[in-house]
Design a protein around this motif. Structure first.
Motif, PDB file in Angstrom:
ATOM      1  N   ALA A   6      -7.149  -3.908 -19.266  1.00 59.22           N
ATOM      2  CA  ALA A   6      -6.587  -2.553 -19.233  1.00 59.22           C
ATOM      3  C   ALA A   6      -5.100  -2.571 -18.869  1.00 59.22           C
ATOM      4  N   LYS A   7      -4.669  -3.576 -18.109  1.00 61.52           N
ATOM      5  CA  LYS A   7      -3.248  -3.653 -17.723  1.00 61.52           C
ATOM      6  C   LYS A   7      -2.421  -4.336 -18.812  1.00 61.52           C
ATOM      7  N   GLY A   8      -3.097  -4.717 -19.895  1.00 58.64           N
ATOM      8  CA  GLY A   8      -2.348  -5.267 -21.019  1.00 58.64           C
ATOM      9  C   GLY A   8      -2.314  -6.779 -21.090  1.00 58.64           C
ATOM     10  N   VAL A   9      -3.079  -7.436 -20.223  1.00 59.03           N
ATOM     11  CA  VAL A   9      -3.120  -8.897 -20.275  1.00 59.03           C
ATOM     12  C   VAL A   9      -3.865  -9.306 -21.560  1.00 59.03           C
ATOM     13  N   ASP A  10      -3.347 -10.321 -22.221  1.00 54.09           N
ATOM     14  CA  ASP A  10      -3.882 -10.775 -23.499  1.00 54.09           C
ATOM     15  C   ASP A  10      -5.321 -11.287 -23.342  1.00 54.09           C
ATOM     16  N   ALA A  11      -6.223 -10.727 -24.149  1.00 55.14           N
ATOM     17  CA  ALA A  11      -7.639 -11.131 -24.074  1.00 55.14           C
ATOM     18  C   ALA A  11      -7.800 -12.633 -24.325  1.00 55.14           C
ATOM     19  N   LYS A  12      -6.942 -13.183 -25.170  1.00 57.71           N
ATOM     20  CA  LYS A  12      -7.004 -14.627 -25.452  1.00 57.71           C
ATOM     21  C   LYS A  12      -6.776 -15.435 -24.178  1.00 57.71           C
ATOM     22  N   ALA A  13      -5.733 -15.056 -23.429  1.00 54.29           N
ATOM     23  CA  ALA A  13      -5.393 -15.788 -22.204  1.00 54.29           C
ATOM     24  C   ALA A  13      -6.479 -15.603 -21.143  1.00 54.29           C
ATOM     25  N   ILE A  14      -7.111 -14.445 -21.145  1.00 61.24           N
ATOM     26  CA  ILE A  14      -8.192 -14.213 -20.174  1.00 61.24           C
ATOM     27  C   ILE A  14      -9.389 -15.103 -20.511  1.00 61.24           C
ATOM     28  N   MET A  15      -9.790 -15.086 -21.789  1.00 62.83           N
ATOM     29  CA  MET A  15     -10.941 -15.916 -22.173  1.00 62.83           C
ATOM     30  C   MET A  15     -10.632 -17.395 -21.936  1.00 62.83           C
ATOM     31  N   ALA A  16      -9.398 -17.789 -22.232  1.00 62.06           N
ATOM     32  CA  ALA A  16      -9.017 -19.189 -22.000  1.00 62.06           C
ATOM     33  C   ALA A  16      -9.108 -19.539 -20.516  1.00 62.06           C
ATOM     34  N   GLU A  17      -8.775 -18.585 -19.659  1.00 63.75           N
ATOM     35  CA  GLU A  17      -8.885 -18.838 -18.218  1.00 63.75           C
ATOM     36  C   GLU A  17     -10.360 -18.999 -17.836  1.00 63.75           C
ATOM     37  N   LEU A  18     -11.218 -18.164 -18.401  1.00 60.77           N
ATOM     38  CA  LEU A  18     -12.652 -18.280 -18.105  1.00 60.77           C
ATOM     39  C   LEU A  18     -13.178 -19.643 -18.558  1.00 60.77           C
ATOM     40  N   PHE A  19     -12.596 -20.145 -19.639  1.00 57.96           N
ATOM     41  CA  PHE A  19     -12.985 -21.463 -20.160  1.00 57.96           C
ATOM     42  C   PHE A  19     -12.323 -22.594 -19.358  1.00 57.96           C
ATOM     43  N   GLY A  20     -11.428 -22.219 -18.432  1.00 54.05           N
ATOM     44  CA  GLY A  20     -10.740 -23.234 -17.613  1.00 54.05           C
ATOM     45  C   GLY A  20      -9.650 -23.985 -18.360  1.00 54.05           C
ATOM     46  N   LYS A  21      -9.057 -23.352 -19.338  1.00 59.75           N
ATOM     47  CA  LYS A  21      -8.089 -24.050 -20.173  1.00 59.75           C
ATOM     48  C   LYS A  21      -6.641 -23.857 -19.694  1.00 59.75           C
ATOM     49  N   GLU A  22      -5.795 -24.789 -20.121  1.00 60.33           N
ATOM     50  CA  GLU A  22      -4.382 -24.767 -19.725  1.00 60.33           C
ATOM     51  C   GLU A  22      -3.676 -23.504 -20.226  1.00 60.33           C
ATOM     52  N   THR A  23      -4.173 -22.932 -21.302  1.00 58.30           N
ATOM     53  CA  THR A  23      -3.558 -21.725 -21.874  1.00 58.30           C
ATOM     54  C   THR A  23      -4.026 -20.440 -21.193  1.00 58.30           C
ATOM     55  N   GLY A  24      -4.886 -20.567 -20.186  1.00 54.67           N
ATOM     56  CA  GLY A  24      -5.395 -19.381 -19.493  1.00 54.67           C
ATOM     57  C   GLY A  24      -4.328 -18.704 -18.646  1.00 54.67           C
ATOM     58  N   THR A  25      -4.636 -17.513 -18.189  1.00 55.88           N
ATOM     59  CA  THR A  25      -3.661 -16.734 -17.412  1.00 55.88           C
ATOM     60  C   THR A  25      -3.195 -17.503 -16.179  1.00 55.88           C
ATOM     61  N   SER A  26      -4.071 -18.340 -15.639  1.00 50.48           N
ATOM     62  CA  SER A  26      -3.721 -19.110 -14.433  1.00 50.48           C
ATOM     63  C   SER A  26      -3.806 -20.609 -14.704  1.00 50.48           C
ATOM     64  N   HIS A  27      -3.627 -20.956 -15.979  1.00 49.31           N
ATOM     65  CA  HIS A  27      -3.621 -22.365 -16.406  1.00 49.31           C
ATOM     66  C   HIS A  27      -4.875 -23.115 -15.964  1.00 49.31           C
ATOM     67  N   GLY A  28      -5.988 -22.399 -15.944  1.00 50.81           N
ATOM     68  CA  GLY A  28      -7.257 -23.048 -15.617  1.00 50.81           C
ATOM     69  C   GLY A  28      -7.434 -23.344 -14.139  1.00 50.81           C
ATOM     70  N   ARG A  29      -6.504 -22.907 -13.307  1.00 54.15           N
ATOM     71  CA  ARG A  29      -6.620 -23.170 -11.858  1.00 54.15           C
ATOM     72  C   ARG A  29      -7.420 -22.083 -11.148  1.00 54.15           C
ATOM     73  N   GLY A  30      -7.559 -20.927 -11.777  1.00 51.00           N
ATOM     74  CA  GLY A  30      -8.178 -19.805 -11.072  1.00 51.00           C
ATOM     75  C   GLY A  30      -9.575 -19.459 -11.545  1.00 51.00           C
ATOM     76  N   GLY A  31      -9.758 -19.385 -12.866  1.00 51.54           N
ATOM     77  CA  GLY A  31     -11.061 -19.016 -13.407  1.00 51.54           C
ATOM     78  C   GLY A  31     -11.308 -17.518 -13.375  1.00 51.54           C
ATOM     79  N   SER A  32     -12.563 -17.165 -13.537  1.00 51.94           N
ATOM     80  CA  SER A  32     -12.986 -15.771 -13.674  1.00 51.94           C
ATOM     81  C   SER A  32     -12.475 -14.863 -12.561  1.00 51.94           C
ATOM     82  N   MET A  33     -12.415 -15.366 -11.342  1.00 45.93           N
ATOM     83  CA  MET A  33     -12.090 -14.513 -10.198  1.00 45.93           C
ATOM     84  C   MET A  33     -10.599 -14.429  -9.890  1.00 45.93           C
ATOM     85  N   HIS A  34      -9.794 -15.248 -10.583  1.00 44.80           N
ATOM     86  CA  HIS A  34      -8.368 -15.300 -10.231  1.00 44.80           C
ATOM     87  C   HIS A  34      -7.458 -15.185 -11.456  1.00 44.80           C
TER      88      HIS A  34
END
Lengths: 326, 336
Positions: free
Chosen positions: B85-113
């Motif tokens: 809702a705040k405009g964060v890219d769904a791709k980067a969010i899903m990548a974070e859930l997958f623990g990937k380097e392209t995620g919003t937190s580069h795979g360091r945070g996961g679903s909760m961060h």
């Protein structure tokens, strides 16, 4: 060079950094109108106003949390925790938030805060007001932890801490605020990651920080009279822990003693000893000796309290025993 | 329920067709994203804890859509939808859930961060109530720098019982901070019902202790949520008056993916699903002749394609490099 107390050296560092950078502000309990519980912030509210010297409610979690949130939005807060004992209430903010935010968000933000807090005992304040917790902080990746023992280092390290881009735990000691020494005027920066030899010697290496540094230096003078040349290393930089001067010293002396106010188990001395064993085992002529606070909740009674904290005599007796001179 | 009359400005914005369709699309995107997330979790593409927003879409979109790009959001660990809702890219969010380097937190945070500095999505935090003091700090920085920005602090009903909540409301009012505190009252703190955890069950009333504006709104009605949030955000921005908004909503799934959901009746879940916000809002759009069944179906297909693209992106993205284990422990690499 001007002679200042640690209290006034810290005050000078705060004033200079606030003059230098408008984003630096202070917050804490009774730091403004009251001038600070230990008067470290004396006169600063008058000089900089209520916006930059923010008196807070007695609510430690909001103090640390506010500092973190303000830092994330671009400010450089210096929070005062009136004493280190109260930080237990805010440890979630210190560890789960301040120390972890940068890493768990993939480096997307920095948290440049300083938490100044005095610890230590010896004032008949009993169990809940006499703690030393620097080892708790130093256990945590993401925090920097320093504990200077001289006025010059107090000023220089506080200025460096305020300019650092990481959360810095700046541990002071209630018993040293009045200690005086030479303090350079103006721009005087001491790195947060360098320990140093404060007194050279050849027979034994004594590692100590904060108030115990002063105890160790005092003991070293007496040891000299007793024919023992002690080298005192100031362990003011606890995390990252700079072991270089310790290892260099131990290679020369073959003997090491650690001194700290806090409890022995899992303490600062334990870490220093382990590192010495790892890096200079073959240079040791005897096991590392640890001097630390007695493992009791600090008692109120003056005589008992005295037994609970290390003193000069402990250092002297330990050094003599270590060198087989008792 | 304590709702004033809809202000004229809000009415204008909310009768605008493109705004209404955008709200619907965001709600749908969150729903489809979360459904896909559950699927990916079951396929073990996602690890750790995973908390879904399904059921809470109207609350999320109704509140966050009232913000500007430069406004801040602090959230909790059930925050995938808040980030969307705040405009964060769904791709980067899903990548974070997958623990990937392209995620919003580069795979360091996961679903909760989840985190996005540019979107001012200032993070998901996994300690209940922890981020409220941070929101106050950012609010203080806004006042300090005299900026026209607002902070939204989003948390669950359970957080209103923790000390940090009360410390935060107190200073927000005391220091006149531009913070809107949003309680996502989904009825349960993990498995414990509000009535079993809080002495006051109308949670908005906790604002009264701090002489702060308190509101309660039907969190299943996106327009009602948006309307009251618009007013509270304006109050924060223009008058530096903080507020506490309770959105009464429901999560259809368990607390997390590992919750067997034995503490509430099936009937209760069914009743809430009958009030489903996306269903109801879709009916409203059709009734008002702003969209046809076909329009909504087309939008659904588009949204599902967006979610599929996010999964594809996440799947194909690289894992973090092992040599980067210690990166970003400190802001200066030498200290790491």
């Amino acid at each position: 060079m001007p002679i200042l107390s640690i209290r006034d050296a810290l005050n000078q560092a705060l004033r200079e950094e606030m003059q230098r950078d408008p984003n630096v502000f202070l917050l804490g309990e009774d730091i403004g109108l009251y001038d600070g519980s230990f008067k470290v912030t004396r006169g600063l509210m008058k000089e900089f106003g209520e916006k930059r010297v923010l008196d807070t409610p007695i609510a430690e979690e909001i103090i640390v949390g506010t500092a973190i949130g303000a830092a994330m939005a671009g400010l450089r807060p210096v929070a005062e925790m009136m004493t280190v004992n109260f930080i237990m209430v805010a440890m979630d903010q210190v560890v789960n938030a301040a120390a972890h935010i940068r890493y768990m968000f993939g480096g997307g933000i920095k948290v440049p805060i300083v938490i100044r807090t005095p610890g230590g005992g010896g004032h008949q304040l009993a169990a809940q007001h006499s703690h030393s917790h620097e080892n708790w902080f130093a256990h945590v990746p993401g925090l920097k932890v320093v504990a200077p023992g001289t006025p010059a280092d107090a000023k220089g390290m506080l200025k460096s801490a305020i300019r650092d881009d990481n959360p810095v735990m700046f541990v002071e000691n209630e018993g040293t605020y009045a200690v005086k020494g030479e303090v350079p005027d103006g721009e005087h920066l001491v790195p947060l990651d360098k320990n140093e030899v404060k007194r050279p010697g050849d027979d034994v290496t004594i590692c100590a920080h904060s108030r115990m540094l002063l105890v160790a230096l005092d003991a070293a003078k007496d040891l000299e009279q007793l024919g023992i040349s002690a080298e005192v290393v100031d362990m003011r930089a606890l995390r990252p822990l700079d072991m270089a001067p310790v290892i260099e010293s131990v290679r020369k002396t073959g003997h090491a003693i650690t001194v700290e106010e806090g409890w022995r188990s899992f303490g600062v001395g334990a870490e220093i000893a382990a590192r010495i064993y790892e890096e200079a085992f073959d240079d040791l002529d005897a096991p590392v000796a640890r001097i630390a606070g007695a493992e009791v909740p600090t008692p109120y009674n003056k005589r008992l309290e005295k037994l609970a904290f290390p003193a000069k005599a402990d250092v002297i007796v330990t050094a003599r025993a270590l060198l087989g001179k008792n | 329920m304590k709702l004033d009359q809809r202000p004229t400005e809000t009415a204008r914005v909310l009768s605008d067709k493109s705004t209404l369709l955008k709200l619907y699309r965001e709600m749908l995107l969150i729903r489809r994203f979360e459904e896909k997330t559950a699927e990916m979790y079951q396929m073990a593409k996602i690890g750790g804890f995973c908390h879904l927003n399904i059921g809470e879409e109207a609350t999320i979109v109704g509140t966050v859509s009232a913000l500007r790009k430069e406004d801040y959001v602090y959230s909790n660990y059930r925050e995938h939808g808040h980030a969307i809702a705040k405009g964060v890219d769904a791709k980067a969010i899903m990548a974070e859930l997958f623990g990937k380097e392209t995620g919003t937190s580069h795979g360091r945070g996961g679903s909760m961060h989840l985190f996005d500095h540019d979107r001012r999505f200032f993070g998901g935090y996994a300690i209940v109530g922890e981020a409220l003091p941070l929101a106050c700090g950012t609010g203080y920085a806004i006042r300090y720098q005299d900026k026209p920005e607002v902070v939204m602090s989003m948390f669950g009903d359970g957080a209103t019982n923790i000390g940090a909540f009360h410390e935060s409301l107190n200073v927000a009012k005391l220091w006149k901070l531009p913070v809107v505190f949003v309680i996502i009252n989904n009825q349960y703190g993990m498995g414990t019902a509000v009535s079993r955890a809080s002495a006051v069950t109308e949670l908005w009333k906790k604002a009264l202790a701090y002489d702060m504006t308190g509101e309660r709104v039907d969190g299943m009605d996106v327009l009602a949520v948006r309307q009251v949030t618009d007013r509270l955000v304006a109050q924060a921005r223009d008058q530096h008056e903080p507020s506490l908004l309770e959105c009464v909503t429901y999560r259809y799934r368990g607390h997390s993916m590992s919750d067997p959901d034995t503490y509430r009746g099936k009937q209760e879940v069914t009743e809430w699903k009958e009030r489903d916000s996306i269903l109801k809002f879709g009916e409203y759009l059709k009734r008002e002749r702003l969209a046809s069944d076909r329009d909504l179906e087309a939008m659904d297909v588009e949204v599902m394609a967006e979610v599929d693209a996010a999964v594809k992106f996440a799947d194909e993205s690289p894992e973090p490099d092992p040599k980067d284990l210690f990166r970003d422990v400190y802001a200066d690499e030498a200290a790491s």
